[in-house]
Write an enzyme that holds these catalytic residues in place. Structure first.
Site, PDB file in Angstrom:
ATOM      1  N   ASP A   1       0.855  -1.189   0.000  1.00  0.00           N
ATOM      2  CA  ASP A   1       0.000   0.000   0.000  1.00  0.00           C
ATOM      3  C   ASP A   1       0.890   1.238   0.000  1.00  0.00           C
ATOM      4  O   ASP A   1       1.685   1.445   0.917  1.00  0.00           O
ATOM      5  CB  ASP A   1      -0.891  -0.020   1.245  1.00  0.00           C
ATOM      6  CG  ASP A   1      -2.001   1.026   1.185  1.00  0.00           C
ATOM      7  OD1 ASP A   1      -2.176   1.654   0.117  1.00  0.00           O
ATOM      8  OD2 ASP A   1      -2.682   1.209   2.208  1.00  0.00           O
TER       9      ASP A   1
ATOM     10  N   ASP B   1      -2.885   2.462  -6.101  1.00  0.00           N
ATOM     11  CA  ASP B   1      -1.856   2.532  -5.061  1.00  0.00           C
ATOM     12  C   ASP B   1      -1.775   1.325  -4.138  1.00  0.00           C
ATOM     13  O   ASP B   1      -1.067   1.359  -3.130  1.00  0.00           O
ATOM     14  CB  ASP B   1      -2.053   3.797  -4.220  1.00  0.00           C
ATOM     15  CG  ASP B   1      -3.389   3.811  -3.493  1.00  0.00           C
ATOM     16  OD1 ASP B   1      -4.303   3.077  -3.894  1.00  0.00           O
ATOM     17  OD2 ASP B   1      -3.523   4.574  -2.528  1.00  0.00           O
ATOM     18  N   GLU B   2      -2.461   0.236  -4.446  1.00  0.00           N
ATOM     19  CA  GLU B   2      -2.337  -0.940  -3.587  1.00  0.00           C
ATOM     20  C   GLU B   2      -2.628  -2.215  -4.372  1.00  0.00           C
ATOM     21  O   GLU B   2      -3.360  -2.214  -5.358  1.00  0.00           O
ATOM     22  CB  GLU B   2      -3.254  -0.844  -2.363  1.00  0.00           C
ATOM     23  CG  GLU B   2      -4.720  -0.749  -2.671  1.00  0.00           C
ATOM     24  CD  GLU B   2      -5.578  -0.757  -1.408  1.00  0.00           C
ATOM     25  OE1 GLU B   2      -5.256  -1.510  -0.468  1.00  0.00           O
ATOM     26  OE2 GLU B   2      -6.559  -0.003  -1.374  1.00  0.00           O
TER      27      GLU B   2
END
Length: 359
Positions: free
Chosen positions: A10, A103-104
């Site tokens: 993350d 983003d993860e």
């Protein structure tokens, strides 16, 4: 007993961190990506979070909490560019990568391309490579399933990682505050508090029947995850069910001409995205979010697949005419569903191997 090795990576305050990286004058300052008087915060820097600013917060409230907040316009193309660089690093280690957003992502490294035994070391290497390539920091969680890895990645943020070893699962889950359980939001947490459920230990004392009675199907999920059971596999080949493009505007769109101008741009963006993925769809949905945050959607399904951007734009205009009222518009979106991808079968093979060296 065999265990999988799952990593959840993350990025730390991704959008805000990109802006601070690209513009050194923003480093160390409280910034919000998106927001302003009429928008919604898409991301907040850690400096801004100290004032209680969070993503999805109305920009006006964020400015009240932090009057010196710097509001930055989102640059989604830039975020996508960096996200792609990060995913290329993931694929150096495994093809079992399940992105959740820009983003993860989850990674199954039970068997990996580098033949590394330690999932902990893989996570450390990945985070270092991300920093070397992008200048950005990431946090990671490592455990035997996606739920535990997701919870662990939030534990030592920012720029940290945490491993929940199989031998630690029961103790960890019993001590975990109910608010930290992935999938339990504020409303559900408050309901659990009313039932005197404050930790995993409290939750574990409730029977399956009782949890289902109070929380429906989710009760089964709560019953299992608190015991460390979560069988969902990392799915790198999800069959895509929709493709969409939406834009949030700093200044509200006040007339039809402005709306049509933006719909034309969105139609072209959607056409390009469909072309890159060789995807077609039969159902077009227009999404409108107004200044007061109310949302309106309307769809049109046709017998043949939608064609080029002109076809999309023309249908979007017709759907716009069906709106129930006129109010300033802050967001427009177009998405296609009923896709040709649903006609294809994609099979993901998940490997289960011994777990000789989790650390």
């Amino acid at each position: 007993m065999s265990h999988r090795k799952i990593i959840h990576v993350d990025m730390d305050a991704f959008y805000a961190s990109v802006e601070q990286h690209d513009n050194p004058q923003l480093r160390g300052k409280a910034i919000a990506v998106g927001g302003g008087q009429y928008g919604v915060v898409a991301a907040a820097s850690y400096e801004a979070r100290k004032f209680g600013i969070r993503s999805a917060m109305p920009g006006r409230k964020a400015l009240e909490l932090c009057p010196h907040l710097i509001v930055v316009k989102p640059r989604f193309q830039r975020y996508k560019e960096i996200s792609q660089q990060i995913r290329e690093i993931f694929y150096e280690y495994t093809d079992l990568v399940e992105p959740l957003s820009l983003d993860e992502a989850y990674l199954d490294v039970t068997e990996n391309k580098k033949d590394m035994e330690s999932a902990n070391e893989i996570a450390r290497e990945i985070r270092q490579k991300i920093f070397d390539k992008t200048g950005l920091t990431a946090s990671a969680g490592i455990s035997v399933n996606k739920f535990l890895a997701k919870v662990a990645s939030d534990y030592n943020k920012p720029n940290g990682q945490k491993t929940i070893h199989p031998s630690q699962i029961i103790d960890f889950m019993e001590k975990l505050p109910i608010e930290k359980f992935y999938g339990i939001g504020k409303v559900t947490a408050n309901k659990m508090h009313e039932m005197h459920i404050f930790s995993g230990k409290d939750l574990k004392e409730r029977s399956l029947e009782e949890l289902i009675r109070f929380f429906g199907k989710s009760g089964n999920y709560y019953y299992n995850v608190v015991r460390g059971h979560h069988k969902s596999e990392v799915k790198p080949h999800r069959i895509q069910k929709s493709v969409g493009v939406e834009e949030t505007y700093f200044e509200n769109l006040l007339d039809e001409q402005a709306v049509f101008k933006q719909l034309k741009i969105i139609s072209k963006d959607l056409e390009e995205r469909l072309g890159r993925k060789d995807i077609k769809g039969k159902t077009l949905t227009l999404k409108i979010k107004y200044k007061d945050f109310s949302v309106y959607t309307r769809s049109k399904t046709q017998d043949v697949y939608y064609g080029d951007s002109e076809n999309l734009f023309e249908t979007a205009q017709n759907l716009w005419q069906l709106r129930p009222y006129d109010k300033p518009v802050r967001l427009l979106g177009l998405s296609l569903s009923n896709l040709n991808t649903q006609e294809k079968k994609q099979i993901s093979v998940q490997l289960k191997l011994p777990f000789p060296d989790f650390e």
